[in-house]
Structures are given as C-alpha cells and as structure tokens.
Design a protein around this motif. Structure first.
Motif, PDB file in Angstrom:
ATOM      1  N   ILE A 212     -15.511  -0.730   6.118  1.00 20.09           N
ATOM      2  CA  ILE A 212     -15.404  -2.075   5.549  1.00 20.09           C
ATOM      3  C   ILE A 212     -15.515  -2.823   5.062  1.00 20.09           C
ATOM      4  CG2 ILE A 212     -14.192  -3.585   7.498  1.00 20.09           C
ATOM      5  CD1 ILE A 212     -13.885  -0.506   8.474  1.00 20.09           C
ATOM      6  N   PHE A 213     -14.267  -3.083   3.855  1.00 19.11           N
ATOM      7  CA  PHE A 213     -14.412  -4.081   2.996  1.00 19.11           C
ATOM      8  C   PHE A 213     -13.569  -5.165   3.191  1.00 19.11           C
ATOM      9  CE2 PHE A 213     -11.856  -6.537  -0.296  1.00 19.11           C
ATOM     10  CZ  PHE A 213     -12.668  -7.069  -1.122  1.00 19.11           C
ATOM     11  N   SER A 214     -14.282  -6.973   4.178  1.00 13.34           N
ATOM     12  CA  SER A 214     -13.416  -7.662   4.244  1.00 13.34           C
ATOM     13  C   SER A 214     -13.253  -8.786   3.355  1.00 13.34           C
ATOM     14  CB  SER A 214     -14.687  -8.567   5.841  1.00 13.34           C
ATOM     15  OG  SER A 214     -15.763  -8.515   5.060  1.00 13.34           O
ATOM     16  N   PHE A 215     -12.703  -9.892   3.592  1.00 13.60           N
ATOM     17  CA  PHE A 215     -12.644 -10.825   2.433  1.00 13.60           C
ATOM     18  C   PHE A 215     -12.080 -12.082   2.843  1.00 13.60           C
ATOM     19  CE2 PHE A 215     -11.008 -13.076  -1.548  1.00 13.60           C
ATOM     20  CZ  PHE A 215     -11.703 -12.942  -2.695  1.00 13.60           C
ATOM     21  N   PRO A 216     -12.193 -13.114   2.675  1.00 14.21           N
ATOM     22  CA  PRO A 216     -12.152 -14.170   3.557  1.00 14.21           C
ATOM     23  C   PRO A 216     -10.303 -14.739   3.852  1.00 14.21           C
ATOM     24  CG  PRO A 216     -13.578 -15.033   2.292  1.00 14.21           C
ATOM     25  CD  PRO A 216     -13.447 -13.199   1.830  1.00 14.21           C
ATOM     26  N   GLY A 217     -10.359 -14.792   4.894  1.00  9.91           N
ATOM     27  CA  GLY A 217      -8.800 -15.690   5.193  1.00  9.91           C
ATOM     28  C   GLY A 217      -7.860 -13.925   4.982  1.00  9.91           C
ATOM     29  N   GLN A 218      -8.495 -12.625   5.174  1.00 11.77           N
ATOM     30  CA  GLN A 218      -7.148 -11.887   5.183  1.00 11.77           C
ATOM     31  C   GLN A 218      -8.625 -10.362   6.320  1.00 11.77           C
ATOM     32  OE1 GLN A 218      -7.041  -9.950   1.605  1.00 11.77           O
ATOM     33  NE2 GLN A 218      -8.545  -8.628   1.390  1.00 11.77           N
ATOM     34  N   PRO A 219      -7.500  -9.423   6.920  1.00 10.73           N
ATOM     35  CA  PRO A 219      -8.204  -8.458   7.484  1.00 10.73           C
ATOM     36  C   PRO A 219      -8.854  -7.839   7.321  1.00 10.73           C
ATOM     37  CG  PRO A 219      -5.274  -8.300   7.463  1.00 10.73           C
ATOM     38  CD  PRO A 219      -6.112  -9.441   6.267  1.00 10.73           C
ATOM     39  N   ALA A 220      -9.872  -7.364   7.312  1.00  6.42           N
ATOM     40  CA  ALA A 220     -10.378  -6.091   7.656  1.00  6.42           C
ATOM     41  C   ALA A 220      -9.857  -5.190   7.030  1.00  6.42           C
ATOM     42  CB  ALA A 220     -12.124  -5.364   8.107  1.00  6.42           C
ATOM     43  N   ALA A 221     -10.296  -3.845   6.361  1.00 12.69           N
ATOM     44  CA  ALA A 221      -9.570  -2.998   5.404  1.00 12.69           C
ATOM     45  C   ALA A 221     -10.609  -1.680   5.681  1.00 12.69           C
ATOM     46  CB  ALA A 221      -8.721  -2.567   4.190  1.00 12.69           C
ATOM     47  N   ALA A 222     -10.885  -0.683   5.761  1.00  8.26           N
ATOM     48  CA  ALA A 222     -11.774   0.814   5.772  1.00  8.26           C
ATOM     49  C   ALA A 222     -11.460   0.885   3.988  1.00  8.26           C
ATOM     50  CB  ALA A 222     -11.771   2.147   6.238  1.00  8.26           C
ATOM     51  N   CYS A 223     -12.743   1.447   3.563  1.00  4.54           N
ATOM     52  CA  CYS A 223     -12.971   1.460   1.924  1.00  4.54           C
ATOM     53  C   CYS A 223     -11.696   2.668   1.843  1.00  4.54           C
ATOM     54  CB  CYS A 223     -14.154   2.128   1.430  1.00  4.54           C
ATOM     55  SG  CYS A 223     -15.123   0.647   1.840  1.00  4.54           S
ATOM     56  N   GLY A 224     -11.667   4.026   2.369  1.00  5.57           N
ATOM     57  CA  GLY A 224     -11.086   4.861   3.045  1.00  5.57           C
ATOM     58  C   GLY A 224      -9.082   4.676   2.477  1.00  5.57           C
ATOM     59  N   SER A 248     -17.349  -1.528  -5.543  1.00 12.25           N
ATOM     60  CA  SER A 248     -18.684  -0.236  -5.790  1.00 12.25           C
ATOM     61  C   SER A 248     -19.994   0.250  -5.142  1.00 12.25           C
ATOM     62  CB  SER A 248     -18.905  -0.360  -7.376  1.00 12.25           C
ATOM     63  OG  SER A 248     -19.552   0.190  -7.610  1.00 12.25           O
ATOM     64  N   LEU A 249     -20.414  -0.607  -4.414  1.00 14.22           N
ATOM     65  CA  LEU A 249     -21.969  -0.108  -3.834  1.00 14.22           C
ATOM     66  C   LEU A 249     -21.516  -0.117  -2.516  1.00 14.22           C
ATOM     67  CD1 LEU A 249     -24.617  -0.339  -4.130  1.00 14.22           C
ATOM     68  CD2 LEU A 249     -24.494  -2.222  -3.526  1.00 14.22           C
ATOM     69  N   LEU A 250     -20.546  -1.457  -1.625  1.00 14.74           N
ATOM     70  CA  LEU A 250     -19.805  -1.315  -0.498  1.00 14.74           C
ATOM     71  C   LEU A 250     -19.235   0.686  -0.155  1.00 14.74           C
ATOM     72  CD1 LEU A 250     -19.707  -2.078   2.656  1.00 14.74           C
ATOM     73  CD2 LEU A 250     -17.480  -2.945   1.606  1.00 14.74           C
ATOM     74  N   PRO A 293     -23.737  -6.645   1.880  1.00 18.82           N
ATOM     75  CA  PRO A 293     -22.730  -6.910   2.818  1.00 18.82           C
ATOM     76  C   PRO A 293     -21.775  -5.633   2.934  1.00 18.82           C
ATOM     77  CG  PRO A 293     -22.698  -8.763   1.545  1.00 18.82           C
ATOM     78  CD  PRO A 293     -23.680  -7.771   0.576  1.00 18.82           C
ATOM     79  N   GLY A 294     -22.227  -5.057   4.351  1.00 16.56           N
ATOM     80  CA  GLY A 294     -21.748  -4.008   5.156  1.00 16.56           C
ATOM     81  C   GLY A 294     -22.106  -2.221   4.824  1.00 16.56           C
ATOM     82  N   GLN A 295     -23.340  -2.172   3.931  1.00 10.52           N
ATOM     83  CA  GLN A 295     -24.477  -1.095   4.285  1.00 10.52           C
ATOM     84  C   GLN A 295     -25.903  -1.867   4.452  1.00 10.52           C
ATOM     85  OE1 GLN A 295     -24.972   0.209   0.437  1.00 10.52           O
ATOM     86  NE2 GLN A 295     -25.913  -1.637  -0.343  1.00 10.52           N
ATOM     87  N   PRO A 296     -26.313  -1.083   5.547  1.00 12.98           N
ATOM     88  CA  PRO A 296     -27.752  -1.126   6.288  1.00 12.98           C
ATOM     89  C   PRO A 296     -29.036  -1.491   5.269  1.00 12.98           C
ATOM     90  CG  PRO A 296     -27.228   1.276   5.981  1.00 12.98           C
ATOM     91  CD  PRO A 296     -26.554   0.395   5.189  1.00 12.98           C
ATOM     92  N   ALA A 297     -29.268  -2.697   5.925  1.00 13.63           N
ATOM     93  CA  ALA A 297     -30.371  -3.377   4.952  1.00 13.63           C
ATOM     94  C   ALA A 297     -31.837  -2.062   4.418  1.00 13.63           C
ATOM     95  CB  ALA A 297     -31.589  -3.829   5.642  1.00 13.63           C
TER      96      ALA A 297
END
Length: 354
Positions: A212-224, A248-250, A293-297
């Motif tokens: 899931i990609f998120s950006f301040p102020g907008q809905p989260a969206a799946a990479c697909g 790229s990484l997420l 952000p968005g991936q396991p530690a």
C-alpha cells in the motif's frame, strides 16, 4: 550528543563517509556555526524580505520548535551559519509569511508580493481535487481550492508560486486546464495522456501489487492499482515522472523479465551479489534494524546476506548504501573493528574532521 560527535570527528573516530554526510544531517540540530562568526547576519526570509508572522512556530525533526521571530533575530545577529541562511528561506517562506521589507502585513496564507496571479499547480494546470487538504508543519491546513484562489488573486509570493506546484501536484490532482475530468474520484488517478506509463519506470514492473502506497492528504492505493492506472493512461506525465522514485522499493519494482519474488526486500535479479554498504565495505552492526515505509523491518545482517546472495536488484544495490551506511555501521572491509560500541563512532583515519 553533538559535542561527542564533534570530539569523535576531531579525534579521527569517524569514517570518511561520515565526515562527508554528517554535516548535512546535523548542521541545524547541532547549530553548526563558522568558527569565526561573520560580523553581519542574514535574513531567514532571503535578501530584501522579512518575517511577517513572528509567532508562527517552525519545527524540524530532532530540534526544538522555534518561533519565526526568534529565527529572524538569530539571522540578524549572525547566529546562523551560511548554510542555514541559504536553505531556511525555502523552508519557512510560507509558514513565517515572508514579505518584501516594504510590503504590508497580511494573513498567514495570503502574501501579496506580485502584481500578477499564478497557478498553484504550475502554468497551464489547475486543481481538480479542491477539497483535498494541504498541510505543512507549523501552519494551518488549507484546502486545495482555497490555495488555487489565493494564487489567482495574487496572494502568493513569487517564491511560493515556484515551489507550491511540486508540493501539491499529486495531492490536489493538478491537471492540464484542457484535460478531461478524471474517471475516478481518487486523487491519484488523473488521466492526461493517450498512452500509459509504468509507475516503476521504463522496462520495470510491480512485483508486490498488494503493498500500500500512501501520500499525505490522499487515499492510500495498492501498488497493483497504481500500475493499472499507469498502464491505462490514468496518471499525469508529472506523476509518471516522480512516482518511480517514490514507490520503487515499496512496490518491489523489477525489470519486466525478472522473476517475481516473495519478499518486498528480497528480489533476485542477478547472478552475482553486491554489498549493501557499497563496494569494498561491510556491515559491522548486523543487529541494527533497517525499516522503510510499507515493508517489514529487516536486520542489517540479513540485508547484507541478501546482497551477497544476489537477492537484491541492481537499483537496490545502488541506493541502499546511502540509506544504511550510518545505521548498519558500514566500514571498509580492511578496517579494524571500531573501539566503541556505538554505531556512529568508527575510527578510520589518523586525522580529524569537523
């Protein structure tokens, strides 16, 4: 503590890499100053401008919040370094309501300093998501529609007209003025071209569609979903340009011919491995945890193993050294073990640095 870091540098207990990148990281926090401060100060708003909102509070991660008025006094009295004098105007212009010295005061978001209006989206573009809310540390949140009106009314300075498009383009769904309305209510779906693009960049594709990609102020969206939007031409050319660097990484972007991988951080693309620390360097703090952000530690030791085993893409091999160098305590392979348990103290030179 900043004092300890300075002693480590002077004693030669920091690596060459740390001597290169630490100044950019700690200059504001540690209040780096010229050894012989110049007799005259600077304006934190830039030449010919002054703060018109002295009570607004400027905050920066890792340092105390400071009112704009105090910042202005520090600049005028020569208590800011030349580096701070250079970068502060771009950071505080909107928050501190920087105005030409002869300009009258105005409300924090309205700063008349030019005779002509501008578009907050950039020339030839307009806001298509007026209800999205733009926020910036230390100032009130403002709807995109209000920002657009302020720009049209000439209430922004030329500096703000220049930097706002890059900040709000995605959030406010900036579109060419003659572009059709987007088919989707999402701020990230903005059709502006007849042909699609890859959100990973040319020749690459998403291999982690559920991230899931998120950006301040907008809905989260799946990479697909983002990939589909790009392929269908539902993203603007600006979004096609800047999204690859953000996701790229997420989203586990891989060359289209590369096989998919089960992990967002493990992406086999090469027969030979690489060092996550960079050429001729190795991890000396394997238990430190790297998170993105968005991936396991992931512990630094596991990252190093992934690189050595060829489980990282060439892109990751390129950008990971800059991200993990300090955290994972990257050292030249031939360097002796550091004398201190701290990951930031790494003696590699006979001479010191500041």
């Amino acid at each position: 503590a900043c004092g300890n870091l300075q002693e480590d540098g002077e004693n030669g207990d920091l690596s060459t890499d740390q001597c290169v990148f630490l100044p950019n990281l700690i200059t504001l926090l540690c209040d780096c100053q010229p050894i012989s401060p110049p007799p005259s100060g600077c304006s934190v708003c830039g030449d010919g401008k002054e703060v018109n909102s002295p009570d607004a509070v400027f905050s920066f991660p890792g340092q105390p919040a400071t009112p704009c008025g105090d910042l202005q006094e520090d600049g005028e009295t020569g208590n800011l370094s030349s580096d701070q004098c250079d970068f502060l105007p771009n950071l505080i212009s909107l928050l501190c309501e920087c105005q030409p010295i002869s300009a009258p005061s105005s409300p924090p978001v309205a700063q008349p300093s030019v005779d002509t209006a501008c578009s907050v989206c950039g020339n030839g573009k307009e806001v298509t998501n007026p209800d999205a809310v733009f926020s910036f540390p230390g100032q009130p949140a403002t709807a995109c529609g209000e920002l657009e009106e302020n720009g049209e009314n000439g209430d922004f300075s030329s500096d703000q007209c220049n930097f706002l498009p890059n900040l709000i383009s995605l959030l406010c769904d900036c579109q060419p003025i003659d572009a059709p309305s987007p088919p989707s209510p999402s701020a990230i779906i903005s059709p502006t071209t007849d042909i699609g693009c890859s959100i990973c960049g040319n020749g690459e594709e998403v291999n982690n569609p559920d991230a899931i990609f998120s950006f301040p102020g907008q809905p989260a969206a799946a990479c697909g979903e983002l990939q589909i939007d790009g392929e269908n031409g539902d993203l603007s050319s600006d979004q096609c340009d800047f999204l690859p660097n953000l996701i790229s990484l997420l989203c586990d972007c891989q060359p289209i011919s590369a096989p998919p991988s089960p992990s967002t951080i493990i992406q086999p693309t090469a027969e030979t491995g690489c060092s996550v620390c960079g050429v001729s360097k190795e991890v000396t703090n394997p238990d430190a945890i790297f998170s993105f952000p968005g991936q396991p530690a992931t512990p630094c030791g596991e990252l190093e193993d992934d690189g050595a085993n060829g489980d990282l893409s060439s892109d990751q091999c390129d950008f990971l050294p800059n991200l993990v160098s300090l955290l994972c305590d990257c050292q030249p392979i031939s360097a002796p073990s550091p004398p201190s348990p701290s990951a930031i103290i790494q003696p590699t030179a006979d001479t010191g640095c500041s």
